[in-house]
Design a protein around this motif. Sequence first.
Motif: not given
Length: 262
Positions: A72-76, A78-92
Amino acid sequence: MAWLGAAVAAIAAAYGAYRLTLHRAELLTGWLLFALVLVLALYNLRKRIAIYPLGAASAWLQLHVYLGLLAVAAFVAHTGAVWPHGILERLLVVSFVLVAATGVLGLYWSRRLPNRLTRRGEEVIFERIPGFIARLRREAEEAVEMAAREAGSATLADHYREHLARYFAAPRNILAHLHGAGGPNYALLNQLDALKRHLDEKERVQHEKLRALVEKKEELDFHYALQLALKAWLFVHVPLGGMLLMLIAVHLVSALAFSGGL
């Protein structure tokens, strides 16, 4: 937990140092996240090959929980807790959140529900519960039929058809039992108790039998609900984890290809 805090601090320090060197720090956290999810997936493999001496299951579970928190810490990071724009990234993002949420829910249930089961009557084998419910339904129908024959009145039978037939047909109030709420069953018993003053002596004998059957059915519903939760959450958590692992792999390949790393 101390080592977990140290690991999070190390990730944060490595991430900051990587950014200072003008490298893409997202690749570092992306590879870390992929490795953590891969190791987390091995926990399910460990349970499938329990005959081999691969360490205590409790130790693997503890490692699974701590690595999940680290993921969870690595995920935060990596993403910066920002909602992404791409479809693949949103699925992730959605997949990761679902995996984490079902993991936390499963951990909570595995710690709390077995204790509640042991405090509530004798152990009931999950696969046999539908058969027990079918037997209770037959006994309930026999009780109301007996009341109708002996008293020449359909009062109890009508009440059964209107309020209890569906209740005895299958396990009911699963969510209420998971949350520890007894409202639905109390309502049925209150309705049944209110009916008693309209019955004669012969009907009241069958009324008491029916009331006892409602209480037994509620006991079976309780065991069914809690055991179902303990069994079913893995059928959601594990496939979601596998899908997340594949999505991360695809995302890493596409990120490396886009950056010229492949």
